[in-house]
Design a protein around this motif. Structure first.
Motif, PDB file in Angstrom:
ATOM      1  N   GLU A   1      48.839  51.454  47.343  1.00 19.14           N
ATOM      2  CA  GLU A   1      50.046  52.260  47.159  1.00 19.14           C
ATOM      3  C   GLU A   1      50.892  51.652  46.035  1.00 19.14           C
ATOM      4  N   LYS A   2      51.110  50.332  46.130  1.00 16.43           N
ATOM      5  CA  LYS A   2      51.711  49.549  45.032  1.00 16.43           C
ATOM      6  C   LYS A   2      50.681  48.500  44.671  1.00 16.43           C
ATOM      7  N   PRO A   3      50.158  48.501  43.457  1.00 14.60           N
ATOM      8  CA  PRO A   3      49.093  47.556  43.108  1.00 14.60           C
ATOM      9  C   PRO A   3      49.515  46.099  43.291  1.00 14.60           C
ATOM     10  N   GLN A   4      48.628  45.308  43.872  1.00 18.68           N
ATOM     11  CA  GLN A   4      48.910  43.895  44.142  1.00 18.68           C
ATOM     12  C   GLN A   4      47.692  43.064  43.767  1.00 18.68           C
ATOM     13  N   VAL A   5      47.898  41.751  43.707  1.00 16.25           N
ATOM     14  CA  VAL A   5      46.785  40.829  43.477  1.00 16.25           C
ATOM     15  C   VAL A   5      45.938  40.777  44.748  1.00 16.25           C
ATOM     16  N   VAL A   6      44.634  41.016  44.604  1.00 18.68           N
ATOM     17  CA  VAL A   6      43.754  40.941  45.779  1.00 18.68           C
ATOM     18  C   VAL A   6      42.860  39.692  45.755  1.00 18.68           C
ATOM     19  N   ALA A   7      42.759  39.064  44.591  1.00 21.58           N
ATOM     20  CA  ALA A   7      42.020  37.789  44.521  1.00 21.58           C
ATOM     21  C   ALA A   7      42.533  37.003  43.318  1.00 21.58           C
ATOM     22  N   THR A   8      42.465  35.687  43.426  1.00 21.16           N
ATOM     23  CA  THR A   8      42.965  34.841  42.331  1.00 21.16           C
ATOM     24  C   THR A   8      42.145  33.559  42.248  1.00 21.16           C
ATOM     25  N   ILE A   9      42.053  33.003  41.044  1.00 18.62           N
ATOM     26  CA  ILE A   9      41.311  31.744  40.849  1.00 18.62           C
ATOM     27  C   ILE A   9      41.809  31.094  39.562  1.00 18.62           C
ATOM     28  N   LYS A  10      41.747  29.774  39.500  1.00 18.94           N
ATOM     29  CA  LYS A  10      42.061  29.079  38.246  1.00 18.94           C
ATOM     30  C   LYS A  10      40.718  28.753  37.580  1.00 18.94           C
ATOM     31  N   THR A  11      40.463  29.442  36.461  1.00 16.63           N
ATOM     32  CA  THR A  11      39.132  29.353  35.845  1.00 16.63           C
ATOM     33  C   THR A  11      39.016  28.177  34.874  1.00 16.63           C
ATOM     34  N   GLY A  12      40.148  27.550  34.557  1.00 17.03           N
ATOM     35  CA  GLY A  12      40.131  26.424  33.616  1.00 17.03           C
ATOM     36  C   GLY A  12      41.555  25.938  33.491  1.00 17.03           C
ATOM     37  N   LEU A  13      41.823  25.068  32.503  1.00 19.22           N
ATOM     38  CA  LEU A  13      43.189  24.574  32.311  1.00 19.22           C
ATOM     39  C   LEU A  13      43.878  25.272  31.153  1.00 19.22           C
ATOM     40  N   ASP A  14      43.096  25.949  30.330  1.00 18.54           N
ATOM     41  CA  ASP A  14      43.641  26.606  29.142  1.00 18.54           C
ATOM     42  C   ASP A  14      42.659  27.727  28.795  1.00 18.54           C
ATOM     43  N   ALA A  15      43.101  28.980  28.853  1.00 20.08           N
ATOM     44  CA  ALA A  15      42.144  30.084  28.687  1.00 20.08           C
ATOM     45  C   ALA A  15      42.769  31.237  27.929  1.00 20.08           C
ATOM     46  N   ARG A  16      41.913  32.110  27.382  1.00 20.16           N
ATOM     47  CA  ARG A  16      42.422  33.280  26.654  1.00 20.16           C
ATOM     48  C   ARG A  16      41.684  34.571  27.003  1.00 20.16           C
ATOM     49  N   SER A  17      40.445  34.492  27.546  1.00 23.17           N
ATOM     50  CA  SER A  17      39.671  35.734  27.611  1.00 23.17           C
ATOM     51  C   SER A  17      39.082  36.007  28.988  1.00 23.17           C
ATOM     52  N   VAL A  18      38.938  37.304  29.269  1.00 22.48           N
ATOM     53  CA  VAL A  18      38.329  37.755  30.522  1.00 22.48           C
ATOM     54  C   VAL A  18      37.648  39.089  30.233  1.00 22.48           C
ATOM     55  N   GLU A  19      36.558  39.366  30.936  1.00 24.00           N
ATOM     56  CA  GLU A  19      35.877  40.657  30.775  1.00 24.00           C
ATOM     57  C   GLU A  19      35.107  40.953  32.058  1.00 24.00           C
ATOM     58  N   THR A  20      34.601  42.153  32.172  1.00 21.42           N
ATOM     59  CA  THR A  20      33.926  42.583  33.399  1.00 21.42           C
ATOM     60  C   THR A  20      32.654  43.349  33.034  1.00 21.42           C
ATOM     61  N   SER A  21      31.608  43.263  33.875  1.00 17.94           N
ATOM     62  CA  SER A  21      30.307  43.849  33.522  1.00 17.94           C
ATOM     63  C   SER A  21      30.394  45.369  33.439  1.00 17.94           C
ATOM     64  N   LYS A  22      29.737  45.938  32.420  1.00 18.40           N
ATOM     65  CA  LYS A  22      29.882  47.377  32.170  1.00 18.40           C
ATOM     66  C   LYS A  22      28.551  48.121  32.134  1.00 18.40           C
ATOM     67  N   PHE A  23      27.432  47.410  32.248  1.00 19.97           N
ATOM     68  CA  PHE A  23      26.137  48.104  32.144  1.00 19.97           C
ATOM     69  C   PHE A  23      25.890  48.914  33.421  1.00 19.97           C
ATOM     70  N   LYS A  24      25.194  50.043  33.267  1.00 23.17           N
ATOM     71  CA  LYS A  24      24.914  50.938  34.407  1.00 23.17           C
ATOM     72  C   LYS A  24      24.286  50.156  35.566  1.00 23.17           C
ATOM     73  N   GLY A  25      24.829  50.309  36.731  1.00 16.77           N
ATOM     74  CA  GLY A  25      24.314  49.604  37.912  1.00 16.77           C
ATOM     75  C   GLY A  25      25.046  48.287  38.145  1.00 16.77           C
ATOM     76  N   TYR A  26      25.796  47.815  37.150  1.00 17.93           N
ATOM     77  CA  TYR A  26      26.543  46.548  37.279  1.00 17.93           C
ATOM     78  C   TYR A  26      28.054  46.755  37.170  1.00 17.93           C
ATOM     79  N   GLU A  27      28.498  48.024  37.290  1.00 16.76           N
ATOM     80  CA  GLU A  27      29.931  48.298  37.161  1.00 16.76           C
ATOM     81  C   GLU A  27      30.708  47.506  38.214  1.00 16.76           C
ATOM     82  N   ASP A  28      31.698  46.755  37.813  1.00 11.56           N
ATOM     83  CA  ASP A  28      32.584  45.944  38.678  1.00 11.56           C
ATOM     84  C   ASP A  28      31.860  44.770  39.354  1.00 11.56           C
ATOM     85  N   LYS A  29      30.565  44.557  39.047  1.00 11.97           N
ATOM     86  CA  LYS A  29      29.807  43.537  39.797  1.00 11.97           C
ATOM     87  C   LYS A  29      30.191  42.114  39.411  1.00 11.97           C
ATOM     88  N   TYR A  30      30.343  41.881  38.117  1.00 17.12           N
ATOM     89  CA  TYR A  30      30.667  40.524  37.658  1.00 17.12           C
ATOM     90  C   TYR A  30      31.927  40.522  36.797  1.00 17.12           C
TER      91      TYR A  30
END
Ligand code: DHE
Length: 540
Positions: A206-235
């Motif tokens: 209803e109001k978007p919220q954080v559903v999961a969180t993680i610290k992936t490193g100490l200094d970061a700039r980039s993030v992406e998500t899998s887009k190939f057919k059959g892998y949507e939202d998987k990684y």
């Protein structure tokens, strides 16, 4: 923490004035002062110079170089900046801090700690488990037209309903939050902070919220998500500046599955201890991420079909890879090797470098802009940090081989210091900003071309003036064009100081006149804006 830093500075006036190391004249800081300097360096300087100070977009700052310049000259450079692109820090740091930093960078660099699987798992939290999330969309918002807006200095994103132009929710994220990317289903927003904190936001709530969180490193700039057919939202994948590595995670929970270090030899064959992960994109034609490693000049095509037996194709390109985007066919990826004044083109179908294109100084495309040039066919555009041009590169080797991977035209931009260009398939306009120009008028303005009539020349529009904000000492830097879902509105951020009013200005793309302005005290330092549909489908 900052109060502690100020105290540390007061206490350290004496030792700094008398600073001596093991040998007389050797610059030295100790204890709390050194910690304070290390913190400032990490937060303010490492982005361009590297944690180990080996240099990338910024110069090498190892003691062999800095001690030659000496305390006084270094203080001047830090305070006033340089013509080479270093910004002035005299309005960001105090005089004592500038002194301290000039001393600090003459000392040998410290290596920050590593951040491996145990640390990552310790920071990982599933706030709302997958089976407790909504099974259908629980709001009436048109998600395709939602914008995730970076509120840089408050460490938040504003989710703005593009139809009503109202702030839907403001979500707390990482420190100096950097970019958002959208899952291929269009449901989730992944937001990465410079502190490596990655937050997953569910737009079905209803109001978007954080559903999961993680610290992936100490200094970061980039993030992406899998887009190939059959892998949507998987990684999901996040790249770090420190430690130099990338991590592949479960796309719905952010559970870390695999960490891969990017430390290796450069394209010249020399070992580099800090090859930082710059841009990452996901292919739509193959189950692959394209991971661009800044200092080595190596581009990794990471096949995610078998995470346990991960396959990487390593492509040699040019050093200091930074940002980039797809061509309109989504087969070729074009990435700026900004400190080499080149754009590297990867043919992701063949898994090979297609070309290295020489350009004017410091190309900086964001994701670039694709359109069909009346004379040269499909082109991809980038503007520049170091030159007042917009470079057009031909991208169709089949039907326009004579133009492919060549600079076919350079258009005049209203200044150098540009960061982003943008267009949309439904638009005839090509927009470029120049927010890093020291001159107020230029930094507050944008250039726009009619792509069907490029000979007509550009219109330069002062977007900041349109907003009717009160006068401020800080320049209202007009930054990062982003289109709405249908491509008939273009949104710009006015990026002023943390305590000064900022805004988002929305122009009617056809008339180039202001259609709406979003002003709200909660919009603190808005910069990047990511429209759900355009980001999800790589439309730019
Ligand atoms: Fe960015 C993209 C790194 C400073 C706004 N920036 C990127 C990307 C990288 C990067 C590697 C590509 C990410 C991807 O596509 O996966 N940025 C850096 C830096 O190292 C640098 C120069 C210095 C630093 O210390 O961070 C830096 N960036 C800035 C800013 O100061 C900007 C202007 C304001 C802010 O919000 O921090 C800024 N960077 C952006 C934006 C994008 C970006 C808006 C995404 C553009 C897009 O359209 O995709």
């Amino acid at each position: 923490m900052w109060k502690g830093l100020k105290n540390a500075l007061l206490l350290s006036v004496m030792p700094m004035a008398m600073a001596t190391g093991a040998f007389a004249n050797e610059p030295a800081l100790t204890g709390a002062t050194k910690d304070a300097a290390a913190k400032i360096f990490f937060e303010r300087c490492a982005g361009c110079h590297g944690v180990l100070r080996k240099g990338a977009t910024g110069k090498n700052l190892e003691p062999a170089n800095t001690t030659k310049l000496g305390q006084n000259r270094l203080e001047k450079i830090i305070a006033n900046g340089t013509e080479g692109g270093m910004v002035n820090f005299d309005d960001i740091l105090t005089k004592d801090e500038i002194k301290m930093m000039a001393t600090y960078i003459q000392m040998p660099p410290d290596s920050p700690p590593e951040w491996g699987m145990t640390a990552m798992k310790g920071s990982w939290k599933v706030v709302v488990p997958v089976d407790q999330r909504p099974t259908k969309k629980m709001n009436n918002v048109n998600l395709d037209n939602v914008f995730s807006v970076t509120l840089r200095d408050s460490g938040e994103v504003a989710l703005i309903d593009g139809d009503t132009k109202k702030i839907w929710n403001i979500v707390k994220t990482g420190y100096a939050v950097h970019i958002s990317r959208i899952s291929y289903s269009g449901r989730y927003v992944y937001v990465i902070g410079r502190d490596g904190k990655l937050d997953l936001i569910d737009l079905w709530m209803e109001k978007p919220q954080v559903v999961a969180t993680i610290k992936t490193g100490l200094d970061a700039r980039s993030v992406e998500t899998s887009k190939f057919k059959g892998y949507e939202d998987k990684y999901a994948i996040a790249g770090s500046y420190w430690p130099p590595q990338y991590v592949i995670m479960d796309g719905l929970t952010l559970e870390p599955l695999k960490i891969v270090s990017t430390r290796s030899n450069t394209i010249e064959g020399e070992y580099h201890p800090e090859p930082r992960v710059a841009s990452i994109v996901a292919s739509q034609i193959k189950p692959e991420f394209v991971v661009n490693v800044k200092e080595t000049g190596l581009i990794k095509l990471v096949d995610y079909t078998d995470i346990k037996n991960l396959k990487e194709t390593t492509i040699e390109s040019a050093k200091f890879l930074h940002d980039g985007g797809w061509d309109s066919s989504k087969r070729y990826f074009l990435v700026a090797a900004n400190a080499s004044n080149k754009v590297a083109v990867v043919d992701t179908k063949e898994g090979k470098l297609a070309a290295l294109v020489d350009t004017k100084a410091k190309p900086h495309p964001g994701r670039g802009a694709n359109f069909v040039h009346p004379k040269f066919g499909p082109v991809w555009a980038t503007s520049h940090l170091g030159a007042d041009v917009i470079t057009l590169i031909g991208t169709d080797p089949e039907k326009h081989p004579e133009s492919a991977w060549k600079v076919v035209q350079e258009l005049q931009n209203h200044g150098s210091g540009s960061l982003f260009v943008k267009t949309h398939p439904a638009s005839h306009n090509l927009w470029a900003d120049a927010p890093l120009m020291p001159d107020r008028e230029a930094a507050e303005s944008v250039t726009v071309y009619d792509i069907n009539n490029l000979d007509k020349g550009p219109e330069v529009i002062n977007v900041a003036k349109m907003a009717g904000l009160p006068e401020s000492k800080a320049i209202k830097r007009t930054v990062h064009a982003e289109y709405n879902e249908t491509g008939d509105e273009v949104w710009f951020s006015l990026w002023a100081g943390k305590t000064e009013p900022s805004a988002i200005v929305i122009l009617d793309d056809k008339t180039r006149k202001m259609k709406a302005v979003i002003k709200d005290p909660k919009l603190i330092t808005p910069t990047g804006k990511f429209n759900v549909k355009n980001t999800q489908h790589d439309i730019y």
